[in-house]
Design a protein around this motif. Structure first.
Motif, mmCIF file in Angstrom:
data_model
loop_
_atom_site.group_PDB
_atom_site.id
_atom_site.type_symbol
_atom_site.label_atom_id
_atom_site.label_comp_id
_atom_site.label_asym_id
_atom_site.label_seq_id
_atom_site.Cartn_x
_atom_site.Cartn_y
_atom_site.Cartn_z
ATOM 1 N N HIS A 1 1.205 -6.556 -0.250
ATOM 2 C CA HIS A 1 0.324 -7.319 -1.121
ATOM 3 C C HIS A 1 1.036 -8.502 -1.777
ATOM 4 O O HIS A 1 0.387 -9.449 -2.207
ATOM 5 N N GLY A 2 2.337 -8.453 -1.858
ATOM 6 C CA GLY A 2 3.090 -9.556 -2.440
ATOM 7 C C GLY A 2 4.566 -9.217 -2.534
ATOM 8 O O GLY A 2 4.941 -8.048 -2.551
ATOM 9 N N ALA A 3 5.386 -10.257 -2.586
ATOM 10 C CA ALA A 3 6.832 -10.087 -2.723
ATOM 11 C C ALA A 3 7.353 -11.182 -3.639
ATOM 12 O O ALA A 3 6.926 -12.337 -3.547
ATOM 13 N N TRP A 4 8.271 -10.822 -4.544
ATOM 14 C CA TRP A 4 8.828 -11.758 -5.507
ATOM 15 C C TRP A 4 10.326 -11.513 -5.639
ATOM 16 O O TRP A 4 10.810 -10.413 -5.412
ATOM 17 N N ARG A 5 11.058 -12.544 -6.037
ATOM 18 C CA ARG A 5 12.503 -12.445 -6.262
ATOM 19 C C ARG A 5 12.821 -12.998 -7.649
ATOM 20 O O ARG A 5 12.279 -14.022 -8.060
ATOM 21 N N VAL A 6 13.724 -12.322 -8.326
ATOM 22 C CA VAL A 6 14.195 -12.799 -9.629
ATOM 23 C C VAL A 6 15.205 -13.905 -9.383
ATOM 24 O O VAL A 6 16.192 -13.711 -8.675
ATOM 25 N N GLU A 7 14.927 -15.080 -9.935
ATOM 26 C CA GLU A 7 15.844 -16.226 -9.867
ATOM 27 C C GLU A 7 16.040 -16.729 -11.290
ATOM 28 O O GLU A 7 15.129 -17.311 -11.871
ATOM 29 N N GLY A 8 17.230 -16.484 -11.820
ATOM 30 C CA GLY A 8 17.476 -16.825 -13.223
ATOM 31 C C GLY A 8 16.602 -15.946 -14.098
ATOM 32 O O GLY A 8 16.664 -14.739 -14.029
ATOM 33 N N LYS A 9 15.747 -16.574 -14.874
ATOM 34 C CA LYS A 9 14.820 -15.833 -15.744
ATOM 35 C C LYS A 9 13.386 -15.915 -15.233
ATOM 36 O O LYS A 9 12.453 -15.613 -15.964
ATOM 37 N N ALA B 1 11.041 3.232 -5.243
ATOM 38 C CA ALA B 1 9.581 3.097 -5.226
ATOM 39 C C ALA B 1 8.988 3.637 -6.522
ATOM 40 O O ALA B 1 9.452 4.655 -7.046
ATOM 41 N N PHE B 2 7.955 2.934 -7.010
ATOM 42 C CA PHE B 2 7.253 3.329 -8.220
ATOM 43 C C PHE B 2 5.760 3.345 -7.928
ATOM 44 O O PHE B 2 5.209 2.332 -7.476
ATOM 45 N N PRO B 3 5.082 4.469 -8.179
ATOM 46 C CA PRO B 3 3.632 4.499 -7.978
ATOM 47 C C PRO B 3 2.947 3.627 -9.027
ATOM 48 O O PRO B 3 3.412 3.521 -10.160
ATOM 49 N N ALA B 4 1.845 3.005 -8.622
ATOM 50 C CA ALA B 4 1.153 2.088 -9.532
ATOM 51 C C ALA B 4 -0.307 1.951 -9.132
ATOM 52 O O ALA B 4 -0.727 2.432 -8.081
ATOM 53 N N LEU B 5 -1.047 1.276 -9.998
ATOM 54 C CA LEU B 5 -2.436 0.914 -9.738
ATOM 55 C C LEU B 5 -2.559 -0.589 -9.873
ATOM 56 O O LEU B 5 -1.975 -1.190 -10.780
ATOM 57 N N ALA B 6 -3.319 -1.187 -8.976
ATOM 58 C CA ALA B 6 -3.564 -2.625 -9.064
ATOM 59 C C ALA B 6 -4.556 -2.891 -10.179
ATOM 60 O O ALA B 6 -5.489 -2.122 -10.405
ATOM 61 N N GLU B 7 -4.340 -3.957 -10.885
ATOM 62 C CA GLU B 7 -5.241 -4.433 -11.931
ATOM 63 C C GLU B 7 -5.472 -5.897 -11.644
ATOM 64 O O GLU B 7 -4.762 -6.487 -10.841
ATOM 65 N N SER C 1 0.871 -1.171 0.000
ATOM 66 C CA SER C 1 0.000 0.000 0.000
ATOM 67 C C SER C 1 0.911 1.224 0.000
ATOM 68 O O SER C 1 2.079 1.141 0.391
ATOM 69 N N PRO C 2 0.408 2.395 -0.425
ATOM 70 C CA PRO C 2 1.259 3.596 -0.451
ATOM 71 C C PRO C 2 1.849 3.963 0.907
ATOM 72 O O PRO C 2 2.942 4.501 0.978
ATOM 73 N N ASP C 3 1.148 3.633 2.007
ATOM 74 C CA ASP C 3 1.678 3.947 3.335
ATOM 75 C C ASP C 3 2.582 2.840 3.886
ATOM 76 O O ASP C 3 3.035 2.905 5.019
ATOM 77 N N GLY D 1 -7.892 -1.248 -9.309
ATOM 78 C CA GLY D 1 -7.955 0.205 -9.279
ATOM 79 C C GLY D 1 -7.349 0.831 -8.042
ATOM 80 O O GLY D 1 -7.205 2.055 -7.962
ATOM 81 N N GLN D 2 -6.963 0.010 -7.069
ATOM 82 C CA GLN D 2 -6.374 0.515 -5.829
ATOM 83 C C GLN D 2 -4.972 1.056 -6.086
ATOM 84 O O GLN D 2 -4.188 0.456 -6.816
ATOM 85 N N GLU D 3 -4.647 2.188 -5.468
ATOM 86 C CA GLU D 3 -3.291 2.727 -5.556
ATOM 87 C C GLU D 3 -2.361 1.833 -4.750
ATOM 88 O O GLU D 3 -2.675 1.444 -3.626
ATOM 89 N N VAL D 4 -1.230 1.493 -5.333
ATOM 90 C CA VAL D 4 -0.221 0.670 -4.678
ATOM 91 C C VAL D 4 1.151 1.267 -4.984
ATOM 92 O O VAL D 4 1.267 2.207 -5.763
#
Length: 120
Positions: free
Chosen positions: A43-51, A81-87, A36-38, A65-68
Motif C-alpha cells: 500500500h505504500g513505502a517510505w524512508r526516513v531522511e533526516g527528520k 511487523a506490526f498489526p494495524a488498521l487503515a484509517e 496487506s497481512p498476506d 478499517g482494512q487490516e494492514v
C-alpha cells in the motif's frame, strides 16, 4: 517555578502515554512499508531522511478499517511487523488494547515531519 512543576508533570505524563513502539529512535535510512497481512499488496513505502518521511512509491490506499501490516526496517536490523488498521490517510497501530496513530507517533515521539496524510 513552583507553578511550572505541575504543568511539567502533566506534560511528561501525556508524553509517556505515547510509547516509543519502534525503539528509542528512527535513524535516517529506516524504511516503513505498509502491506496487506498476506504481504501480497504493497500500500505504500517510505524512508526516513533526516527528520522527514519520504515516499518511495506512489501509495495504493487501503480501505478505511482494512487490516494492514506495517513493516519497519531499521538500518542493519531485521524487519519487524506490526498489526494495524487503515484509517483515512493514516494507520492505527494495535498496541496492547490501544490504537495508536502512526502519524502522531512519528511526530510526537520520534520528532519526524511526516506528511499530513500517507495517501489522499
Amino acid at each position: 517555578m513552583r507553578r511550572l512543576l505541575p504543568l511539567a508533570l502533566l506534560l511528561s505524563a501525556a508524553l509517556a502515554a505515547f510509547p516509543p513502539l519502534f525503539g528509542p529512535a528512527l535513524p535516517p535510512g529506516t524504511e516503513l512499508r505498509l502491506s496487506s497481512p498476506d504481504l501480497r499488496t504493497l500500500h505504500g513505502a517510505w524512508r526516513v531522511e533526516g527528520k522527514t518521511l519520504r515516499p518511495l512509491s506512489p501509495p495504493l490506499p487501503p480501505r478505511p478499517g482494512q487490516e494492514v501490516q506495517l513493516l519497519l526496517s531499521l538500518p542493519g536490523e531485521r524487519p519487524r511487523a506490526f498489526p494495524a488498521l487503515a484509517e483515512r490517510g493514516d494507520v492505527l497501530l494495535l498496541w496492547e488494547r490501544e490504537r495508536v496513530s502512526l502519524l502522531r507517533l512519528l511526530r510526537e515521539v520520534y520528532g519526524l515531519a511526516p506528511p499530513d496524510r500517507l495517501w489522499p
